[in-house]
Scaffold this motif. Structure first.
Motif, mmCIF file in Angstrom:
data_model
loop_
_atom_site.group_PDB
_atom_site.id
_atom_site.type_symbol
_atom_site.label_atom_id
_atom_site.label_comp_id
_atom_site.label_asym_id
_atom_site.label_seq_id
_atom_site.Cartn_x
_atom_site.Cartn_y
_atom_site.Cartn_z
ATOM 1 N N MET A 1 -0.855 -9.114 -3.595
ATOM 2 C CA MET A 1 -0.385 -9.576 -2.299
ATOM 3 C C MET A 1 -0.796 -9.145 -1.738
ATOM 4 O O MET A 1 -2.289 -10.157 -1.488
ATOM 5 N N ALA A 2 -0.499 -9.600 -0.554
ATOM 6 C CA ALA A 2 -1.351 -9.713 0.737
ATOM 7 C C ALA A 2 -2.159 -8.353 1.465
ATOM 8 O O ALA A 2 -2.208 -8.409 2.351
ATOM 9 N N THR A 3 -1.997 -7.173 1.132
ATOM 10 C CA THR A 3 -2.571 -5.696 1.517
ATOM 11 C C THR A 3 -3.216 -5.389 0.584
ATOM 12 O O THR A 3 -3.093 -5.932 -0.867
ATOM 13 N N ALA A 4 -4.459 -4.247 1.119
ATOM 14 C CA ALA A 4 -4.625 -3.545 0.474
ATOM 15 C C ALA A 4 -4.311 -2.050 0.718
ATOM 16 O O ALA A 4 -3.569 -1.911 1.742
ATOM 17 N N SER A 5 -4.342 -1.123 -0.573
ATOM 18 C CA SER A 5 -4.445 0.289 -0.068
ATOM 19 C C SER A 5 -5.329 1.686 0.060
ATOM 20 O O SER A 5 -6.033 1.304 -0.695
ATOM 21 N N GLY A 6 -5.056 2.348 0.745
ATOM 22 C CA GLY A 6 -5.834 3.326 0.858
ATOM 23 C C GLY A 6 -7.212 2.799 1.104
ATOM 24 O O GLY A 6 -7.861 2.619 1.187
ATOM 25 N N SER A 7 -7.702 4.948 2.058
ATOM 26 C CA SER A 7 -8.968 4.207 2.563
ATOM 27 C C SER A 7 -9.221 6.004 2.910
ATOM 28 O O SER A 7 -7.948 6.529 2.839
ATOM 29 N N ALA A 8 -10.194 6.036 3.747
ATOM 30 C CA ALA A 8 -10.786 7.262 3.667
ATOM 31 C C ALA A 8 -10.041 7.388 4.974
ATOM 32 O O ALA A 8 -10.015 8.320 5.748
ATOM 33 N N ASP A 9 -9.435 6.736 5.834
ATOM 34 C CA ASP A 9 -9.054 6.684 7.518
ATOM 35 C C ASP A 9 -7.589 7.568 6.993
ATOM 36 O O ASP A 9 -7.016 7.057 8.205
ATOM 37 N N GLY A 10 -6.975 6.841 5.885
ATOM 38 C CA GLY A 10 -5.320 6.836 6.489
ATOM 39 C C GLY A 10 -4.900 6.466 4.163
ATOM 40 O O GLY A 10 -5.434 5.446 3.759
ATOM 41 N N THR A 11 -3.465 6.127 4.597
ATOM 42 C CA THR A 11 -3.131 5.609 3.633
ATOM 43 C C THR A 11 -2.413 4.017 3.678
ATOM 44 O O THR A 11 -2.699 3.654 4.706
ATOM 45 N N TRP A 12 -2.696 3.590 2.567
ATOM 46 C CA TRP A 12 -2.061 2.450 2.661
ATOM 47 C C TRP A 12 -0.884 2.003 3.525
ATOM 48 O O TRP A 12 -1.222 1.179 4.782
ATOM 49 N N ASP A 13 0.061 2.630 4.094
ATOM 50 C CA ASP A 13 0.999 2.484 5.037
ATOM 51 C C ASP A 13 0.544 2.864 5.555
ATOM 52 O O ASP A 13 1.077 2.201 6.760
ATOM 53 N N LEU A 15 -2.497 2.675 7.523
ATOM 54 C CA LEU A 15 -3.170 1.533 8.317
ATOM 55 C C LEU A 15 -2.193 -0.251 8.123
ATOM 56 O O LEU A 15 -2.028 -0.207 8.801
ATOM 57 N N LEU A 16 -1.226 -0.227 7.550
ATOM 58 C CA LEU A 16 -0.498 -0.467 7.467
ATOM 59 C C LEU A 16 0.498 -0.972 8.666
ATOM 60 O O LEU A 16 0.326 -1.873 9.685
ATOM 61 N N GLN A 17 0.858 0.548 9.123
ATOM 62 C CA GLN A 17 1.815 0.358 10.329
ATOM 63 C C GLN A 17 1.018 0.321 11.309
ATOM 64 O O GLN A 17 1.424 -1.006 13.040
ATOM 65 N N GLN A 18 0.108 0.399 11.363
ATOM 66 C CA GLN A 18 -1.750 -0.627 12.480
ATOM 67 C C GLN A 18 -2.001 -2.130 12.759
ATOM 68 O O GLN A 18 -2.700 -2.367 13.404
ATOM 69 N N GLY A 19 -1.190 -2.776 11.782
ATOM 70 C CA GLY A 19 -1.579 -4.119 11.046
ATOM 71 C C GLY A 19 -2.442 -4.822 10.318
ATOM 72 O O GLY A 19 -3.111 -3.867 9.337
ATOM 73 N N THR A 20 -2.365 -5.695 10.241
ATOM 74 C CA THR A 20 -3.758 -6.682 8.717
ATOM 75 C C THR A 20 -4.824 -6.273 8.885
ATOM 76 O O THR A 20 -5.713 -6.448 8.208
ATOM 77 N N GLY A 21 -5.232 -5.773 10.362
ATOM 78 C CA GLY A 21 -7.312 -5.795 10.624
ATOM 79 C C GLY A 21 -7.517 -4.665 9.805
ATOM 80 O O GLY A 21 -8.006 -4.229 9.133
ATOM 81 N N PRO A 22 -6.877 -3.601 10.555
ATOM 82 C CA PRO A 22 -6.892 -2.094 9.806
ATOM 83 C C PRO A 22 -7.379 -2.442 7.617
ATOM 84 O O PRO A 22 -8.596 -2.059 7.381
ATOM 85 N N VAL A 62 3.580 -11.339 5.839
ATOM 86 C CA VAL A 62 3.315 -9.564 5.865
ATOM 87 C C VAL A 62 3.721 -8.597 7.327
ATOM 88 O O VAL A 62 4.775 -7.894 7.058
ATOM 89 N N VAL A 63 2.940 -9.582 8.012
ATOM 90 C CA VAL A 63 3.137 -8.775 9.357
ATOM 91 C C VAL A 63 5.183 -9.660 9.501
ATOM 92 O O VAL A 63 5.770 -8.453 10.046
ATOM 93 N N ASP A 64 5.895 -10.770 8.835
ATOM 94 C CA ASP A 64 7.078 -10.836 9.357
ATOM 95 C C ASP A 64 7.708 -9.721 8.267
ATOM 96 O O ASP A 64 9.208 -9.196 8.837
ATOM 97 N N PHE A 65 6.925 -9.830 7.089
ATOM 98 C CA PHE A 65 8.593 -9.005 6.477
ATOM 99 C C PHE A 65 7.652 -7.169 6.938
ATOM 100 O O PHE A 65 8.984 -5.766 6.735
ATOM 101 N N HIS A 66 7.025 -6.853 7.303
ATOM 102 C CA HIS A 66 7.333 -5.042 7.503
ATOM 103 C C HIS A 66 6.761 -5.717 8.987
ATOM 104 O O HIS A 66 7.060 -3.750 9.382
ATOM 105 N N GLY A 67 7.396 -6.380 9.963
ATOM 106 C CA GLY A 67 7.931 -5.946 10.771
ATOM 107 C C GLY A 67 6.620 -5.084 11.849
ATOM 108 O O GLY A 67 6.146 -3.664 12.416
ATOM 109 N N ILE A 68 4.849 -5.280 11.181
ATOM 110 C CA ILE A 68 3.950 -4.940 11.684
ATOM 111 C C ILE A 68 3.375 -5.474 12.744
ATOM 112 O O ILE A 68 3.429 -6.837 12.613
ATOM 113 N N PRO A 69 2.360 -4.280 13.585
ATOM 114 C CA PRO A 69 1.366 -5.577 14.694
ATOM 115 C C PRO A 69 0.911 -7.170 14.679
ATOM 116 O O PRO A 69 0.707 -6.997 13.518
#
Length: 203
Positions: A1-13, A15-22, A62-69
């Motif tokens: 799909m359109a995103t990746a999950s998980g990182s040392a900086d936070g969970t997938w969710d 990161l996603l709330q910060q936008g597609t860049g992170p 992705v931005v439209d569906f999740h309402g993220i920055p």
């Protein structure tokens, strides 16, 4: 799909709330450190081979569906940067696309035409083995979600529900088994090119 999950900086969710860049930067870091990759994408083009136009269209959804920055430019830059690692420093990629990935209309005819041309070029990339599972191929395993296996140590599974990072050996083995059973149904080389060219004819 359109995103990746998980990182040392936070969970997938997170990161996603910060936008597609992170999210895409996190995935790029993972790709950078991976030596051997196996992946299955049943209905969209594998992220590492997406054109900027296709990636932009995907991330708009992705931005439209999740309402993220709306930081799509940053997301596209990080996503398309993955391609630089193909064929570099002994890395190997074995990717299976479902034939539906050639047909799913992301961004309209012009975007799809450019994306399919990119796939024909990719068939000759060093370090990349690209197979396509024909829609009418007999499967040896029941259909499931797309997934990515990184160095046989980590699996990423993605969908509407979000992303899941799997590292437990017994669960990793399930996805490796799934890949091994999907792979015999795929076609490669000239046969894969024929499927892409047929899809091109419909754009």
């Amino acid at each position: 799909m359109a995103t990746a999950s998980g990182s040392a900086d936070g969970t997938w969710d997170d990161l996603l709330q910060q936008g597609t860049g992170p999210v895409q930067e996190s995935f790029l870091d993972l790709v950078r450190t991976t030596r051997h990759y196996l992946g299955y994408s049943p209905n969209v083009v594998w992220g590492n081979l997406q054109t900027p136009q296709y990636a932009e269209a995907m991330l708009h959804l992705v931005v439209d569906f999740h309402g993220i920055p709306d930081d799509i430019e940053a997301g596209v830059a990080a996503r398309t940067a993955r391609a630089q690692f193909i064929g570099q420093e002994g890395r190997t990629y074995h990717v299976l696309l479902g034939e539906q990935a050639l047909l799913t209309n992301i961004g309209g005819p012009e975007v799809m035409h450019g994306q399919l041309r990119r796939l024909t070029d990719a068939l000759s990339l060093p370090g990349l083995t690209l197979g396509i599972v024909p829609a009418r191929a007999r499967l040896l395993v029941y259909p499931g979600d797309g997934f990515s296996i990184f160095d046989d140590r980590r699996v990423e599974v993605e969908g509407f529900r979000g992303g899941e990072t799997i590292t437990a050996p017994e669960r990793l083995a399930v996805f490796r088994k799934a890949f091994d059973r999907l792979q015999p149904s795929a076609v490669y080389g000239a046969a894969a090119r024929d499927l892409i060219e047929t899809a091109l004819g419909g754009t």
